[in-house]
Design an enzyme around this catalytic site. Structure first.
Site, PDB file in Angstrom:
ATOM      1  CE1 TYR A  26      41.191  30.273  30.741  1.00 32.89           C
ATOM      2  CE2 TYR A  26      40.726  32.631  30.712  1.00 32.89           C
ATOM      3  CZ  TYR A  26      41.616  31.583  30.869  1.00 32.89           C
ATOM      4  OH  TYR A  26      42.934  31.835  31.155  1.00 32.89           O
TER       5      TYR A  26
ATOM      6  N   PRO B 151      40.728  40.331  38.331  1.00 30.73           N
ATOM      7  CG  PRO B 151      39.355  38.975  37.042  1.00 30.73           C
ATOM      8  CD  PRO B 151      39.523  40.388  37.496  1.00 30.73           C
ATOM      9  CG  MET B 152      45.497  40.070  37.721  1.00 27.71           C
ATOM     10  SD  MET B 152      46.592  41.362  38.330  1.00 27.71           S
ATOM     11  CE  MET B 152      45.854  41.671  39.962  1.00 27.71           C
ATOM     12  CB  THR B 153      45.585  33.101  36.825  1.00 26.22           C
ATOM     13  OG1 THR B 153      44.227  33.027  36.412  1.00 26.22           O
ATOM     14  CG2 THR B 153      46.093  31.707  37.154  1.00 26.22           C
TER      15      THR B 153
ATOM     16  CG  HIS C  72      36.752  34.308  33.230  1.00 25.44           C
ATOM     17  ND1 HIS C  72      36.647  35.214  32.214  1.00 25.44           N
ATOM     18  CD2 HIS C  72      38.081  34.043  33.363  1.00 25.44           C
ATOM     19  CE1 HIS C  72      37.860  35.496  31.736  1.00 25.44           C
ATOM     20  NE2 HIS C  72      38.747  34.797  32.423  1.00 25.44           N
ATOM     21  N   GLY C  73      33.337  34.987  31.455  1.00 27.22           N
ATOM     22  CA  GLY C  73      32.865  34.687  30.108  1.00 27.22           C
ATOM     23  C   GLY C  73      33.720  35.345  29.050  1.00 27.22           C
ATOM     24  CB  ALA C  74      36.389  37.473  29.096  1.00 24.44           C
ATOM     25  CG  HIS C  75      40.094  36.999  28.606  1.00 20.78           C
ATOM     26  ND1 HIS C  75      40.470  37.287  29.898  1.00 20.78           N
ATOM     27  CD2 HIS C  75      39.658  38.173  28.080  1.00 20.78           C
ATOM     28  CE1 HIS C  75      40.267  38.566  30.141  1.00 20.78           C
ATOM     29  NE2 HIS C  75      39.780  39.130  29.045  1.00 20.78           N
TER      30      HIS C  75
ATOM     31  CD  GLN D 218      37.506  35.545  36.577  1.00 20.35           C
ATOM     32  OE1 GLN D 218      38.483  34.801  36.501  1.00 20.35           O
ATOM     33  NE2 GLN D 218      37.405  36.665  35.883  1.00 20.35           N
TER      34      GLN D 218
END
Length: 346
Positions: free
Chosen positions: A154, A29-31, A149-152, A106
């Site tokens: 967020y 996934p890439m915003t 999304h449970g990373a970075h 995502q």
């Protein structure tokens, strides 16, 4: 480049539940912020279709916003609620499936505006319901699963990390206690979509504000952290690291995806500078691009079953045919990633 047999290992089918992927390559996934007003248009559908046409086994979309006021403050990040946005995503699914691809959205909440400690229990219940509704819509639209999304750093990760979660109620505590918000999100989604619809969870040790952060420091802690997430219904763990080749703990060469698979028995996706010899921070801090390398090591680890799937981010951002060129032995034709790719997404 590795042997032809080695290359072929990336193109073996992979099954989880009723879903069969044609190969092991995943689009990370890439915003992109190419969805004005939160609605993905035909250009977004074409963007994903091009990757599906070029041998990407599973596409994970850019982060999509759940229906909650705090979920995003970026107007061009796609929504996963509302008739127009959902119609746009229905078109994306159609285009990808017509190209024989598989795709999962995502779904995310980008984080508390203040602090997760400020949310009341009733606030949390509303957010959990918004995640559940997004999962329902994903299944209704024909997606092949969902990724949470449970990373970075967020929202889900803000609950995971001790630096951002000092709650003293059931959503706080030690690193196991801090999984409760995530487990309730996962359980609510599982209840909504049923037992066979795949749920992927992306998690990381590192944070956007702290690349050295650790949720857990030992394999035993990681096992305790992951167990409630498995029990809640995670099918696949997407283990985000900045460099896939770095060992997670001193006791072995396994990376985070390798340890997660070993400890849970669940399939894992590895990610982190795949096909690139510079990690993501150098792009943002130095404005420099990344050249191509380390594919051989990646394939060797896959053949040893350290992990099951391989997520490629910037490589596929720069070159929609990244995977098909690899399959055909044309890696010299790969288009390198550089900062201009951000301005010329196609």
């Amino acid at each position: 480049m590795g042997s032809a047999q080695s290359v072929q290992s990336l193109f073996k089918p992979f099954s989880f539940g009723d879903t069969i992927l044609s190969n092991r390559i995943v689009m990370a996934p890439m915003t992109r912020q190419f969805s004005p007003g939160g609605t993905p248009g035909p250009d977004v559908a074409a963007y994903y279709r091009r990757r599906a046409e070029n041998a990407v086994g599973l596409i994970i979309t850019e982060g999509t916003v759940i229906n909650h006021p705090d979920a995003s403050n970026q107007s061009n990040v796609p929504h996963f609620f509302g008739a127009d946005a959902l119609d746009g995503w229905a078109n994306v699914v159609t285009e990808v499936h017509n190209a024989d691809g598989k795709i999962v959205p995502q779904i995310w909440h980008m984080g508390a505006r203040g602090h997760v400690n400020d949310y009341s229990v009733s606030d949390i219940e509303v957010i959990i319901q918004a995640f559940s509704q997004a999962a329902f819509e994903a299944k209704r639209l024909g997606f092949d699963g969902i990724e949470l999304h449970g990373a970075h750093g967020y929202l889900i990760d803000q609950f995971f990390w001790k630096e951002t979660n000092q709650r003293t109620d059931r959503y706080g505590g030690d690193f196991v206690g801090r999984t409760r918000f995530a487990t309730e999100v996962i359980s609510a989604c599982r209840l909504t979509v049923g037992p066979e619809f795949p749920i992927v969870l992306r998690f990381s040790q590192w944070k956007g504000t702290d690349y050295t952060a650790k949720l857990v420091k030992t394999p035993n802690e990681l096992e305790s952290f992951l167990a409630p997430l498995v029990d809640a219904g995670v099918d696949i763990f997407h283990c985000s690291t900045r460099r896939f080749w770095e060992p997670e703990f001193e006791s072995s060469q396994l990376n985070l995806a390798g340890w997660t698979k070993k400890l849970t028995g669940k399939p894992t996706i590895t990610v982190g500078s795949i096909g690139l010899d510079r990690d993501v921070t150098s792009f943002f801090t130095e404005g420099k691009g990344a050249s191509l390398s380390r594919v051989d090591e990646l394939i060797e680890r896959l053949e040893h079953e350290e992990f099951d799937l391989v997520a490629v981010g910037r490589g596929l951002l720069a070159d929609p045919a990244w995977a098909s060129k690899l399959r055909e032995g044309r890696i010299d034709d790969w288009i390198p990633f550089d900062p201009e790719a951000i301005k010329q997404l196609y």
